[in-house]
Design a protein around this motif. Structure first.
Motif, PDB file in Angstrom:
ATOM      1  N   PRO A 171      -1.747  -4.302   8.165  1.00  0.00           N
ATOM      2  CA  PRO A 171      -1.573  -4.399   6.715  1.00  0.00           C
ATOM      3  C   PRO A 171      -0.242  -5.041   6.344  1.00  0.00           C
ATOM      4  O   PRO A 171       0.741  -4.957   7.082  1.00  0.00           O
ATOM      5  CB  PRO A 171      -1.624  -2.937   6.252  1.00  0.00           C
ATOM      6  CG  PRO A 171      -1.400  -2.108   7.456  1.00  0.00           C
ATOM      7  CD  PRO A 171      -1.838  -2.908   8.630  1.00  0.00           C
ATOM      8  N   LEU A 201     -10.349   0.074   9.596  1.00  0.00           N
ATOM      9  CA  LEU A 201     -11.034  -0.711   8.579  1.00  0.00           C
ATOM     10  C   LEU A 201     -12.531  -0.529   8.797  1.00  0.00           C
ATOM     11  O   LEU A 201     -13.030  -0.775   9.899  1.00  0.00           O
ATOM     12  CB  LEU A 201     -10.663  -2.194   8.681  1.00  0.00           C
ATOM     13  CG  LEU A 201     -11.489  -3.184   7.851  1.00  0.00           C
ATOM     14  CD1 LEU A 201     -11.322  -2.913   6.357  1.00  0.00           C
ATOM     15  CD2 LEU A 201     -11.074  -4.623   8.180  1.00  0.00           C
ATOM     16  N   GLY A 234      -6.006   0.610   6.818  1.00  0.00           N
ATOM     17  CA  GLY A 234      -5.185   1.503   6.017  1.00  0.00           C
ATOM     18  C   GLY A 234      -3.806   1.728   6.599  1.00  0.00           C
ATOM     19  O   GLY A 234      -3.400   1.128   7.605  1.00  0.00           O
ATOM     20  N   THR A 252      -9.236   1.756   5.241  1.00  0.00           N
ATOM     21  CA  THR A 252      -9.746   0.895   4.175  1.00  0.00           C
ATOM     22  C   THR A 252     -11.257   0.861   4.320  1.00  0.00           C
ATOM     23  O   THR A 252     -11.762   0.634   5.425  1.00  0.00           O
ATOM     24  CB  THR A 252      -9.172  -0.525   4.294  1.00  0.00           C
ATOM     25  OG1 THR A 252      -7.750  -0.467   4.218  1.00  0.00           O
ATOM     26  CG2 THR A 252      -9.715  -1.433   3.196  1.00  0.00           C
ATOM     27  N   HIS A 287      -4.598  -2.919   2.221  1.00  0.00           N
ATOM     28  CA  HIS A 287      -4.664  -1.623   2.891  1.00  0.00           C
ATOM     29  C   HIS A 287      -5.041  -0.493   1.949  1.00  0.00           C
ATOM     30  O   HIS A 287      -4.682  -0.474   0.773  1.00  0.00           O
ATOM     31  CB  HIS A 287      -3.314  -1.310   3.555  1.00  0.00           C
ATOM     32  CG  HIS A 287      -2.170  -1.301   2.579  1.00  0.00           C
ATOM     33  ND1 HIS A 287      -1.782  -0.182   1.888  1.00  0.00           N
ATOM     34  CD2 HIS A 287      -1.331  -2.280   2.187  1.00  0.00           C
ATOM     35  CE1 HIS A 287      -0.742  -0.469   1.110  1.00  0.00           C
ATOM     36  NE2 HIS A 287      -0.451  -1.750   1.275  1.00  0.00           N
ATOM     37  N   ASP A 288      -5.811   0.443   2.487  1.00  0.00           N
ATOM     38  CA  ASP A 288      -6.144   1.709   1.819  1.00  0.00           C
ATOM     39  C   ASP A 288      -7.016   1.533   0.584  1.00  0.00           C
ATOM     40  O   ASP A 288      -7.115   2.455  -0.237  1.00  0.00           O
ATOM     41  CB  ASP A 288      -4.868   2.489   1.453  1.00  0.00           C
ATOM     42  CG  ASP A 288      -3.984   2.740   2.663  1.00  0.00           C
ATOM     43  OD1 ASP A 288      -4.435   3.447   3.577  1.00  0.00           O
ATOM     44  OD2 ASP A 288      -2.859   2.211   2.702  1.00  0.00           O
ATOM     45  N   CYS A 289      -7.659   0.385   0.424  1.00  0.00           N
ATOM     46  CA  CYS A 289      -8.568   0.191  -0.701  1.00  0.00           C
ATOM     47  C   CYS A 289      -9.909   0.857  -0.424  1.00  0.00           C
ATOM     48  O   CYS A 289     -10.307   1.066   0.722  1.00  0.00           O
ATOM     49  CB  CYS A 289      -8.786  -1.300  -0.970  1.00  0.00           C
ATOM     50  SG  CYS A 289      -7.382  -2.107  -1.772  1.00  0.00           S
ATOM     51  N   ARG A 290     -10.621   1.164  -1.504  1.00  0.00           N
ATOM     52  CA  ARG A 290     -11.993   1.661  -1.445  1.00  0.00           C
ATOM     53  C   ARG A 290     -12.839   0.723  -2.301  1.00  0.00           C
ATOM     54  O   ARG A 290     -12.711   0.712  -3.526  1.00  0.00           O
ATOM     55  CB  ARG A 290     -12.098   3.088  -1.984  1.00  0.00           C
ATOM     56  CG  ARG A 290     -11.167   4.091  -1.327  1.00  0.00           C
ATOM     57  CD  ARG A 290     -11.582   4.414   0.104  1.00  0.00           C
ATOM     58  NE  ARG A 290     -10.807   5.531   0.634  1.00  0.00           N
ATOM     59  CZ  ARG A 290      -9.635   5.405   1.238  1.00  0.00           C
ATOM     60  NH1 ARG A 290      -9.083   4.197   1.385  1.00  0.00           N
ATOM     61  NH2 ARG A 290      -8.993   6.469   1.696  1.00  0.00           N
ATOM     62  N   GLY A 303      -2.920  -2.952  -2.466  1.00  0.00           N
ATOM     63  CA  GLY A 303      -3.132  -1.709  -1.742  1.00  0.00           C
ATOM     64  C   GLY A 303      -3.504  -0.534  -2.627  1.00  0.00           C
ATOM     65  O   GLY A 303      -3.124  -0.455  -3.796  1.00  0.00           O
ATOM     66  N   HIS A 304      -4.296   0.397  -2.058  1.00  0.00           N
ATOM     67  CA  HIS A 304      -4.636   1.684  -2.665  1.00  0.00           C
ATOM     68  C   HIS A 304      -5.549   1.560  -3.886  1.00  0.00           C
ATOM     69  O   HIS A 304      -5.674   2.521  -4.648  1.00  0.00           O
ATOM     70  CB  HIS A 304      -3.370   2.459  -3.059  1.00  0.00           C
ATOM     71  CG  HIS A 304      -2.343   2.578  -1.984  1.00  0.00           C
ATOM     72  ND1 HIS A 304      -2.412   3.536  -0.994  1.00  0.00           N
ATOM     73  CD2 HIS A 304      -1.224   1.850  -1.722  1.00  0.00           C
ATOM     74  CE1 HIS A 304      -1.364   3.400  -0.176  1.00  0.00           C
ATOM     75  NE2 HIS A 304      -0.643   2.391  -0.595  1.00  0.00           N
TER      76      HIS A 304
END
Length: 260
Positions: free
Chosen positions: A70, A82, A99, A107, A123-126, A141-142
């Motif tokens: 990331p 991922l 992530g 992620t 990183h860390d996305c949904r 991110g996030h």
């Protein structure tokens, strides 16, 4: 199930798991912790690395970079993941990253998405199902992008922003706050511009459902979104309105985009 085909120039590191009917084209690199689901296809010059799973029948086009570290200065080489769902189309030069410890370590990409050329998922996305990121969209991110969201080309989504289900982001928008489900957002410093009527009609929403959503949106304009949502909660007949109110009252690190 079709035959698995791997081009002689592709490099598959020891430990990678390749499903049935996978096609791997010329000059691809598959890392040792990668899992490719049945029927996945990598066209050519694709890199998939890290602890990355790619779901069945997902197609990845040339020069995509999937699973590299990331772009976060706090990342220190920790083990993160991922996860990419099924039947996605990941076009040229797309980047998707795992992530970080600070964001839960994973992620996640849903199913049936279209990620057009040069788009980026940080990183860390949904990312939900049936999401479309048009060319050169950057999701920081996030972020949480719910089902059936469309983000127009050259748009940027700020860290920790939530895009509610069925929302539409116009091209060239900078989105710095949460977007309500079924909302239409546009502008260089994006603002809420009503409902995504085209998307609602495509989903088969009735006139009465659209009218209730419009009435709810008008009430939200009168004050604090959260205070108004609390006042309206529990008295709704429309599942779409309930979904909108639940989204407003859900956990968030951002405010909400509002009309000009």
């Amino acid at each position: 199930m079709a035959e698995t085909l791997i081009h002689p120039s592709a490099i598959i590191e020891c430990g990678a798991e390749i499903g049935q009917g996978v096609r791997i084209g010329p000059f691809c690199l598959i890392g040792s912790d990668v899992r490719l689901g049945d029927g996945a296809e990598l066209k050519s010059h694709v890199v998939v690395t890290g602890d990355t799973s790619v779901g069945s029948e997902t197609v990845i086009y040339p020069f995509a970079s999937i699973g590299h570290d990331p772009q976060d200065l706090k990342f220190n080489g920790e083990h993160t993941r991922l996860e990419i769902g099924s039947r996605n189309r990941i076009r040229e030069y797309v980047t998707m990253q795992p992530g970080t410890d600070g964001g839960g370590g994973v992620t996640r990409i849903g199913d049936d998405g279209l990620f057009m050329a040069n788009s980026h998922v940080a990183h860390d996305c949904r990312i939900g199902n049936n999401v479309i990121l048009v060319n050169s969209v950057a999701v920081a991110g996030h972020c949480i992008v719910e089902d059936e969201v469309i983000v127009g080309g050259l748009s940027g989504i700020h860290q920790f922003v939530r895009l509610g289900r069925g929302s539409m982001i116009g091209a060239l928008s900078m989105v710095t706050a949460d977007v309500l489900p079924y909302g239409l957002v546009q502008g260089p410093r994006a603002h809420l511009d009503g409902l995504n009527l085209v998307g609602l009609k495509r989903r088969g929403a009735s006139r009465s459902e659209i009218a209730e959503l419009r009435a709810t949106l008008a009430k939200l304009h009168d004050g604090s979104f959260r205070d108004t949502a609390r006042d309206l909660g529990g008295r709704q007949n429309s599942t779409m309105v309930t979904e909108m109110l639940d989204f407003i009252l859900g956990p968030s690190d951002r405010s909400f985009l509002k009309p000009l």
